[in-house]
Structures are given as structure tokens and as C-alpha cells.
Design a protein around this motif. Structure first.
Motif, PDB file in Angstrom:
ATOM      1  N   THR A  63       3.906 -10.746  17.352  1.00  0.00           N
ATOM      2  CA  THR A  63       4.101  -9.404  17.898  1.00  0.00           C
ATOM      3  C   THR A  63       2.920  -8.507  17.534  1.00  0.00           C
ATOM      4  O   THR A  63       2.156  -8.793  16.601  1.00  0.00           O
ATOM      5  N   ASP A  64       2.820  -7.385  18.257  1.00  0.00           N
ATOM      6  CA  ASP A  64       1.707  -6.448  17.997  1.00  0.00           C
ATOM      7  C   ASP A  64       1.773  -5.867  16.593  1.00  0.00           C
ATOM      8  O   ASP A  64       0.745  -5.611  15.963  1.00  0.00           O
ATOM      9  N   GLY A  65       2.997  -5.659  16.087  1.00  0.00           N
ATOM     10  CA  GLY A  65       3.140  -5.018  14.785  1.00  0.00           C
ATOM     11  C   GLY A  65       3.163  -5.980  13.611  1.00  0.00           C
ATOM     12  O   GLY A  65       3.322  -5.537  12.465  1.00  0.00           O
ATOM     13  N   GLY A  66       3.056  -7.278  13.882  1.00  0.00           N
ATOM     14  CA  GLY A  66       3.084  -8.249  12.799  1.00  0.00           C
ATOM     15  C   GLY A  66       4.409  -8.217  12.055  1.00  0.00           C
ATOM     16  O   GLY A  66       5.474  -8.068  12.654  1.00  0.00           O
ATOM     17  N   TRP A  67       4.312  -8.304  10.732  1.00  0.00           N
ATOM     18  CA  TRP A  67       5.519  -8.342   9.900  1.00  0.00           C
ATOM     19  C   TRP A  67       5.899  -6.968   9.339  1.00  0.00           C
ATOM     20  O   TRP A  67       6.725  -6.864   8.439  1.00  0.00           O
ATOM     21  N   SER A  68       5.317  -5.919   9.909  1.00  0.00           N
ATOM     22  CA  SER A  68       5.587  -4.561   9.428  1.00  0.00           C
ATOM     23  C   SER A  68       6.814  -3.979  10.116  1.00  0.00           C
ATOM     24  O   SER A  68       6.879  -3.930  11.347  1.00  0.00           O
ATOM     25  N   TRP A  69       7.802  -3.525   9.306  1.00  0.00           N
ATOM     26  CA  TRP A  69       8.977  -2.898   9.885  1.00  0.00           C
ATOM     27  C   TRP A  69       8.608  -1.586  10.574  1.00  0.00           C
ATOM     28  O   TRP A  69       9.221  -1.213  11.579  1.00  0.00           O
ATOM     29  N   ASP A  70       7.625  -0.881  10.050  1.00  0.00           N
ATOM     30  CA  ASP A  70       7.235   0.396  10.649  1.00  0.00           C
ATOM     31  C   ASP A  70       6.640   0.207  12.038  1.00  0.00           C
ATOM     32  O   ASP A  70       6.693   1.123  12.865  1.00  0.00           O
TER      33      ASP A  70
END
Length: 337
Positions: free
Chosen positions: A285-292
């Protein structure tokens, strides 16, 4: 020559022709009503028939010895609808239909009821209201049909169903036959599903991708599944009739299918409320493993339990959760990767 004389001469000629015709054609037959339907083949389709709505596998009737335009058939009819056609391959062909939509075929039988034949609407069909073994007779010379109830259907032979996988499909997962919900295989014949079920209908299958395959179904259509379990624990494995279980109360359920004894058990294990949204994370995903920076997936406007997202994914893995918490449950594939 004036117009009156012309009319007088023509009238005399017509009278002379009529008299000559009466004298020379004493054996002239006047056909009153429909002409015979000349065909060497006749088929029936519908969820009441053995092969369902598959036009390619329509059930054939047989011409009788006494008249090739009188066709007969004897066999099992299920509760459901049916109509007939002269040839398979296209739904645009004319179909033989009852004079009155929904004319019932049941134990009382039908005798020399007239039928009609046309393509398109209205899509009138016979309605089989009582399952059984029937004898059907269609007279294409006189446009009549008869249906005689013979006896009850034979009880199904219960042979263990050998399967590598079992799936359920229904309103709860959008009737997606290409991606139905897979159950967990506990032993050779025991398969279990534990998870949310919404209100609606459901049936089970051994393969994906086709509605023409045999399905695992309840013995009677609309068999209830609710907080008290399943209304009847027996199931059938067939193409038709298209019986389905009916989930009366949404919730978390544990379903156990026994393919050896052809039974199903249902246990209500808790209330279920649809998630407001899902969060997708992972290197794909574009956000990787960051919840934010998690990718938000919203519920479909047609079904609050179906979540749809369309976008670009990179190489790598991903998973989804209802909460932004690595300790929360995740939606994951049933097999790794």
C-alpha cells in the motif's frame, strides 16, 4: 363503360368463380385455430425441472409412437417454475407457456389444458406447487398439455461427498461465486465456518466460478438459521431446486457441515455489527505499515457488509483491520501469501 357496369361484371365473375370452386373442391378442409407445431424435438427448462435453467442441458421430452407431434416425459419435478422450447441455444426463441401465468402443476393434475407459444414477454411459466414424480404430455397438434401426478419422489441416496474445499455464498458476501467464503476443513468430511452472517439467503458449493454446478442446499427452501440454530439439520446436494438457507438474524455464527451424513449444524455465538470502515496496511500500500497513512476502505452503498477499494498496489504483502491497532484482529487470506 361506366363504373356501375364494371362493378356488375366483376360481381358476376366472382360469383362464377365461387360456384366453380364449390363444385370442384368438395373435399376442401378449413382449419380453424392454431396450426400444428411441427418439430422433432421438445425441451423443458426451469428450476422445477431436473436440469434447472441450463438451456444447454434442457430436459428432453420424447415423441410418442402413436403421434410424432405428441411428446411425453415422466420423472421428478421440484417445486418451482418451468416452460418449454423447441430448440436449445437461445433464450430469444419462442417458448411454450401456459395460457394463464403461474398455472399450477400439482397432485390434482391437469388435463388437456391449452397452451400458447411466443418469444419475449410476458414470460409466463407453469408453477409446480407440489414436488413429485409426474407424467407430462404435450400435444403439439392440438396445443394442449396434461400433467399427471404419479407418486412421491425417491429419497436421496446419501453417499459421502469427498471434497478438498467447501465454500458458502450468499447475501452476506454479495453472491460472489468467483470468490465465495471458504470454510476450514477439520477432517475428511467436516467443514466449519465461524464468522459474521447478515440477514439474507445462503447456500454452499465445492467449487468456485460457476452457478451451474451442484450446490449443498436445505431440503426445503427458506430453511431458517437464527439464534436457535438451524430449522432442519438435513441438506441435499443437487443442481435443483434452488433451495437456500435463510439467515433470519444477523450475528456471529459457527456453521458445521458434515459431508458424510449430509447434515448442517448452526450455533449463534454473538451479535455482529458492520464495521464503519476498514484500514489496509502493508508494503503493497501507499502508506506502508503506518497506521497514520493506512488506506481507508469504505462500505459499499448497496451493502454495508461489502467493502470496496480500487487503486494501485505495489509489490509486497498487506492485511486489513477494523481498528488502528496491531493487537486487533486482522482480515487475512485463508492460506499464507
Amino acid at each position: 363503360m361506366n363504373i356501375k357496369n364494371i362493378i356488375s361484371i366483376l360481381s358476376g365473375l366472382l360469383m362464377l368463380v365461387a360456384l366453380t370452386g364449390c363444385e370442384g373442391e368438395k373435399d376442401l378442409i378449413i382449419i380453424d385455430g392454431n396450426l400444428p407445431i411441427k418439430t422433432s424435438t421438445l425441451y423443458m427448462v426451469g428450476d422445477a425441472t431436473p436440469n434447472g435453467w441450463s438451456l444447454d442441458a434442457a430436459t428432453a421430452l420424447t415423441p410418442t409412437d402413436e403421434d410424432p407431434l405428441v411428446f411425453s416425459w415422466e420423472g421428478p419435478l421440484n417445486v418451482g417454475e418451468m416452460k418449454l422450447c423447441l430448440a436449445t441455444g437461445s433464450w430469444d426463441n419462442p417458448f411454450i407457456r401456459p395460457q394463464n401465468a403461474g398455472e399450477e402443476i400439482n397432485k390434482k393434475g391437469l388435463t388437456d389444458e391449452t397452451f400458447k407459444m411466443h418469444a419475449g414477454d410476458p414470460d409466463d411459466k407453469w408453477k409446480v406447487s407440489e414436488a413429485g414424480i409426474y407424467n407430462l404430455r404435450f400435444d403439439l397438434r392440438n396445443w394442449t398439455m396434461s400433467a399427471t401426478y404419479v407418486r412421491e419422489q425417491d429419497a436421496p441416496v446419501i453417499d459421502p461427498i469427498v471434497a478438498d474445499a467447501l465454500y458458502i455464498v450468499g447475501d452476506f458476501n454479495g453472491w460472489n461465486i468467483d470468490s465465495p467464503t471458504q470454510l476450514e476443513k477439520k477432517s475428511d468430511y467436516i467443514f466449519v465456518y465461524e464468522g459474521p452472517l447478515t440477514s439474507g439467503e445462503m447456500k454452499a458449493c465445492l467449487t468456485t466460478g460457476s452457478w451451474d454446478a451442484s450446490f449443498i442446499r436445505p431440503e426445503t427452501n427458506g430453511c431458517r438459521i437464527d439464534r436457535n440454530g438451524v430449522e432442519s439439520g438435513n441438506f441435499v446436494y443437487s443442481v435443483n431446486p434452488d433451495n437456500k438457507w435463510k439467515i433470519e438474524e444477523p450475528g456471529i455464527y459457527r456453521l458445521t457441515f458434515d459431508l458424510q451424513n449430509w447434515t448442517i449444524a448452526a450455533e449463534y455465538t454473538g451479535d455482529f455489527k458492520p464495521a464503519p470502515k476498514l484500514y489496509m496496511i502493508g508494503e503493497a500500500t501507499d502508506g506502508g505499515w503506518s497506521w497514520d497513512a493506512a488506506t481507508v476502505i469504505e462500505a459499499s452503498s448497496e451493502n454495508e457488509n461489502i467493502f470496496v477499494w480500487e487503486g494501485e498496489l505495489g509489490r509486497g504483502s498487506f492485511k486489513a483491520s477494523e481498528e488502528k491497532d496491531f493487537g486487533a484482529p486482522f482480515y487475512r487470506p485463508s492460506t499464507p501469501d
